[in-house]
Scaffold this active site. Structure first.
Site, PDB file in Angstrom:
ATOM      1  N   GLU A 119     -60.060  36.259 -16.458  1.00 31.88           N
ATOM      2  CA  GLU A 119     -61.080  36.739 -15.194  1.00 31.88           C
ATOM      3  C   GLU A 119     -62.925  36.278 -15.199  1.00 31.88           C
ATOM      4  O   GLU A 119     -63.209  36.916 -14.566  1.00 31.88           O
ATOM      5  CB  GLU A 119     -61.357  38.739 -15.924  1.00 31.88           C
ATOM      6  N   HIS A 142     -66.798  43.967 -19.997  1.00 34.63           N
ATOM      7  CA  HIS A 142     -65.610  44.811 -19.364  1.00 34.63           C
ATOM      8  C   HIS A 142     -65.042  45.012 -21.009  1.00 34.63           C
ATOM      9  O   HIS A 142     -64.575  44.487 -21.484  1.00 34.63           O
ATOM     10  CB  HIS A 142     -64.918  43.898 -18.559  1.00 34.63           C
ATOM     11  N   HIS A 144     -62.517  48.911 -21.573  1.00 36.97           N
ATOM     12  CA  HIS A 144     -61.457  50.235 -21.015  1.00 36.97           C
ATOM     13  C   HIS A 144     -61.910  51.427 -21.466  1.00 36.97           C
ATOM     14  O   HIS A 144     -61.592  52.466 -22.788  1.00 36.97           O
ATOM     15  CB  HIS A 144     -59.929  49.980 -21.129  1.00 36.97           C
ATOM     16  N   HIS A 214     -59.304  51.857 -14.407  1.00 34.43           N
ATOM     17  CA  HIS A 214     -58.420  50.632 -14.885  1.00 34.43           C
ATOM     18  C   HIS A 214     -59.842  50.548 -16.479  1.00 34.43           C
ATOM     19  O   HIS A 214     -59.639  50.517 -17.828  1.00 34.43           O
ATOM     20  CB  HIS A 214     -58.744  49.089 -14.113  1.00 34.43           C
TER      21      HIS A 214
END
Length: 269
Positions: A119, A142, A144, A214
């Site tokens: 990413e 990023h 979760h 996500h």
């Protein structure tokens, strides 16, 4: 082999901070297997010796051309690497890359040829936008967060600022420490250009963006700052879900109480 961190206290401290955040992500249950990414702009900590260091990888294409990143250096979590391992061995599970003069490619310069996250294009696109705006933000994270992802499975929460108002109202600190609230991006394929573009658009107004079904993507002054904002929002989501599991709808702070907070703490309206 000598690490690039040796004799460079500022760079060493920054990478240690990244490793600390990686540990928190794992301990919170937000980073299963190799889930999540951290990318930090370390250009300000680079000296002439680092600039002269030879590449230890082949030239790799970013996939986009980002003129604002010319001459920049980034620490990047490695693709397929686990946060729990990065927390212990950051230079074995991540690497420092140099953006080349074409602004469309990079090489790894230290410590090991650990390929950055898949990413990377979306992370670097955000960093380029931050540089163009003269922002002091240097980190993107990023991860979760369980409760926030759970709430994203309910369409009623995904309207503009619906979730922001709920989370702000759960505990006063949420608005104080996350004054811009939470942006929302409808589901897109992970790693896709559509997800990157939608995220960049939401980051014009928010510091933290929820990816439906996500995870979240946050920007911050450094990795710890980005983590803190996610952590505060996650706490509010947990309070909401715990209240619901006890069989009642949480009352939340009133509009008047939120307005009082906004004035008292000189927060964005």
């Amino acid at each position: 082999m000598k690490s690039v961190l040796e004799g460079r206290p500022a760079l060493k401290a920054e990478v240690e901070k990244i490793a600390e955040v990686a540990g928190y992500l794992w301990q919170n249950g937000w980073a299963e297997r190799n889930g999540g990414n951290i990318t930090v702009n370390v250009t300000k900590m680079v000296d002439d010796e680092i600039r002269q260091m030879p590449a230890i990888s082949e030239v790799k294409q970013i996939g986009v051309t980002l003129p604002a990143l010319k001459g920049c250096y980034f620490y990047c979590k490695g693709t397929g690497k686990r946060m729990r391992d990065l927390a212990r061995w950051p230079m074995d599970n991540g690497s420092i890359i140099r953006i080349l003069d074409d602004c469309a490619s990079y090489v790894i310069i230290a410590d090991n040829p650990v390929m950055p996250t898949s990413e990377l294009p979306s992370h670097l696109t955000v960093h380029a936008d931050l540089i163009e705006k003269g922002s002091d933000y240097n980190a993107t994270v990023h991860t979760h967060p369980i409760e926030l992802v759970a709430m994203s499975h309910n369409k009623k929460f995904l309207g503009k600022d619906v979730l922001t108002k709920i989370l702000w109202s759960m505990i006063p600190e949420t608005k104080a420490f996350c004054p811009l609230g939470l942006g929302v991006v409808p589901y897109e394929l992970p790693g896709s250009n559509k997800l990157a573009d939608a995220t960049l658009q939401e980051l014009q107004d928010y510091d933290v963006v929820l990816w439906e079904k996500h995870g979240v993507f946050a920007k911050g002054l450094d990795a710890m700052d980005a983590f803190d904002q996610i952590d505060v929002l996650s706490k509010s989501a947990k309070i909401y879900i715990d209240s619901k599991s006890m069989g009642y709808e949480p009352e939340g702070m009133s509009d008047e109480q939120l307005k009082e907070m906004t004035v008292a703490f000189n927060l964005p309206k």
